[in-house]
Write an enzyme that holds these catalytic residues in place. Sequence first.
Site, PDB file in Angstrom:
ATOM      1  N   ASP A  20      29.567  37.165  33.068  1.00  0.00           N
ATOM      2  CA  ASP A  20      28.304  37.508  32.372  1.00  0.00           C
ATOM      3  C   ASP A  20      28.399  36.596  31.234  1.00  0.00           C
ATOM      4  OD1 ASP A  20      30.135  38.847  30.611  1.00  0.00           O
ATOM      5  OD2 ASP A  20      28.870  40.425  30.368  1.00  0.00           O
ATOM      6  N   CYS A  76      34.015  39.400  32.190  1.00  0.00           N
ATOM      7  CA  CYS A  76      32.991  39.898  31.423  1.00  0.00           C
ATOM      8  C   CYS A  76      33.692  40.226  29.909  1.00  0.00           C
ATOM      9  CB  CYS A  76      32.329  41.216  31.889  1.00  0.00           C
ATOM     10  SG  CYS A  76      33.366  42.743  32.131  1.00  0.00           S
ATOM     11  N   GLY A  77      33.292  40.975  29.027  1.00  0.00           N
ATOM     12  CA  GLY A  77      33.877  41.186  27.873  1.00  0.00           C
ATOM     13  C   GLY A  77      35.142  41.948  27.866  1.00  0.00           C
ATOM     14  N   THR A  78      35.244  43.171  28.418  1.00  0.00           N
ATOM     15  CA  THR A  78      36.448  44.002  28.737  1.00  0.00           C
ATOM     16  C   THR A  78      37.139  43.525  30.091  1.00  0.00           C
ATOM     17  OG1 THR A  78      35.044  45.704  29.921  1.00  0.00           O
ATOM     18  CG2 THR A  78      35.404  45.743  27.260  1.00  0.00           C
ATOM     19  N   GLY A  79      36.100  43.166  31.178  1.00  0.00           N
ATOM     20  CA  GLY A  79      36.537  42.954  32.268  1.00  0.00           C
ATOM     21  C   GLY A  79      36.337  44.596  33.278  1.00  0.00           C
ATOM     22  N   HIS A 117      51.614  44.590  45.870  1.00  0.00           N
ATOM     23  CA  HIS A 117      51.524  45.694  46.058  1.00  0.00           C
ATOM     24  C   HIS A 117      50.232  46.153  46.755  1.00  0.00           C
ATOM     25  CE1 HIS A 117      55.736  47.598  44.212  1.00  0.00           C
ATOM     26  NE2 HIS A 117      55.627  46.438  44.885  1.00  0.00           N
ATOM     27  N   ASN A 118      49.237  45.504  46.067  1.00  0.00           N
ATOM     28  CA  ASN A 118      47.704  46.072  46.194  1.00  0.00           C
ATOM     29  C   ASN A 118      47.127  45.027  47.077  1.00  0.00           C
ATOM     30  OD1 ASN A 118      48.034  46.960  43.050  1.00  0.00           O
ATOM     31  ND2 ASN A 118      48.188  48.445  44.367  1.00  0.00           N
ATOM     32  N   ARG A 169      55.537  48.744  53.578  1.00  0.00           N
ATOM     33  CA  ARG A 169      55.083  50.058  53.162  1.00  0.00           C
ATOM     34  C   ARG A 169      53.612  49.931  52.383  1.00  0.00           C
ATOM     35  NH1 ARG A 169      58.757  48.843  49.325  1.00  0.00           N
ATOM     36  NH2 ARG A 169      58.341  49.555  47.239  1.00  0.00           N
ATOM     37  N   HIS A 170      53.408  48.832  51.706  1.00  0.00           N
ATOM     38  CA  HIS A 170      52.312  48.433  51.036  1.00  0.00           C
ATOM     39  C   HIS A 170      50.912  48.282  51.697  1.00  0.00           C
ATOM     40  CE1 HIS A 170      54.959  48.512  47.564  1.00  0.00           C
ATOM     41  NE2 HIS A 170      55.605  47.581  48.058  1.00  0.00           N
TER      42      HIS A 170
HETATM   43  C1  RB5 Z   1      28.622  42.952  27.419  1.00  0.00           C
HETATM   44  O1  RB5 Z   1      28.203  43.295  26.143  1.00  0.00           O
HETATM   45  C2  RB5 Z   1      29.526  43.960  27.816  1.00  0.00           C
HETATM   46  O2  RB5 Z   1      29.193  45.198  27.703  1.00  0.00           O
HETATM   47  C3  RB5 Z   1      30.110  43.249  28.975  1.00  0.00           C
HETATM   48  O3  RB5 Z   1      30.641  41.844  28.944  1.00  0.00           O
HETATM   49  C4  RB5 Z   1      31.172  43.986  29.758  1.00  0.00           C
HETATM   50  O4  RB5 Z   1      32.500  44.085  28.683  1.00  0.00           O
HETATM   51  C5  RB5 Z   1      30.883  45.341  30.397  1.00  0.00           C
HETATM   52  O5  RB5 Z   1      31.738  46.032  30.927  1.00  0.00           O
END
Ligand code: RB5
Length: 146
Positions: free
Chosen positions: A8, A65-68, A98-99, A132-133
Site C-alpha cells: 500500500d 504495508c505499514g505494519t505488515g 518449517h512453514n 515432519r513439517h
Molecule cells: C495504513 O495507514 C496502515 O493501516 C497500513 O499500512 C497497515 O499498517 C495495515 O495493517
Amino acid sequence: MRIAIGSDHAGFDYKEIVKKHLQEKGFEVIDKGTFSKESVDYPVYGEAVGRAVAEGEADRGIVICGTGIGISIAANKVKGVRAALCTNEYMARMSRKHNNANVLSFGARVLGIDVALGIVDVFLSTDFEGGRHERRVNLIMDIEKK
Ligand code: RB5
C-alpha cells in the site's frame, strides 16, 4: 525465480527499494502495485500478490504495508497462500524451513530498510525442510477444504 511484490502507500518506498534490489540480483519481479504514495487500501494488494502466487504467475510473493499485519491477513485469505509476517531473519528462515511460507510480509513502519532487505534475502534463499513439517503444513492447507 519470479517474485510478485505489492504494497500500500505506507510500503511504497520500501517496495521500490526491494524491487530494485531483487532485479539487481537477477530475479524477475512482477509488480502488483501500488504505484504511488497516494492513499490506497492494503487488502487489494495483498490479494493481488496472493493470487499471483496461488495461480502460479509467481513463485514467491512479498507484501509490505505499514505494519505488515493487514496486508498479510489479506494475502492469507487467498487459497494456497502461506504468508509469514517477519520482523527478523530468524523468522524469515523458519517461515521457509518449517512453514514453507510462499509469501513474505513485513512492515515498512516497523523495520529499517537494511533489516528488511536481509529478511528478503533469507526468505528467498532458504528451502523448506519437509519431513515432519510437511505433515503440519498439509494440515494447515486442509483447513481450506473444510
Ligand atoms: C495504513 O495507514 C496502515 O493501516 C497500513 O499500512 C497497515 O499498517 C495495515 O495493517
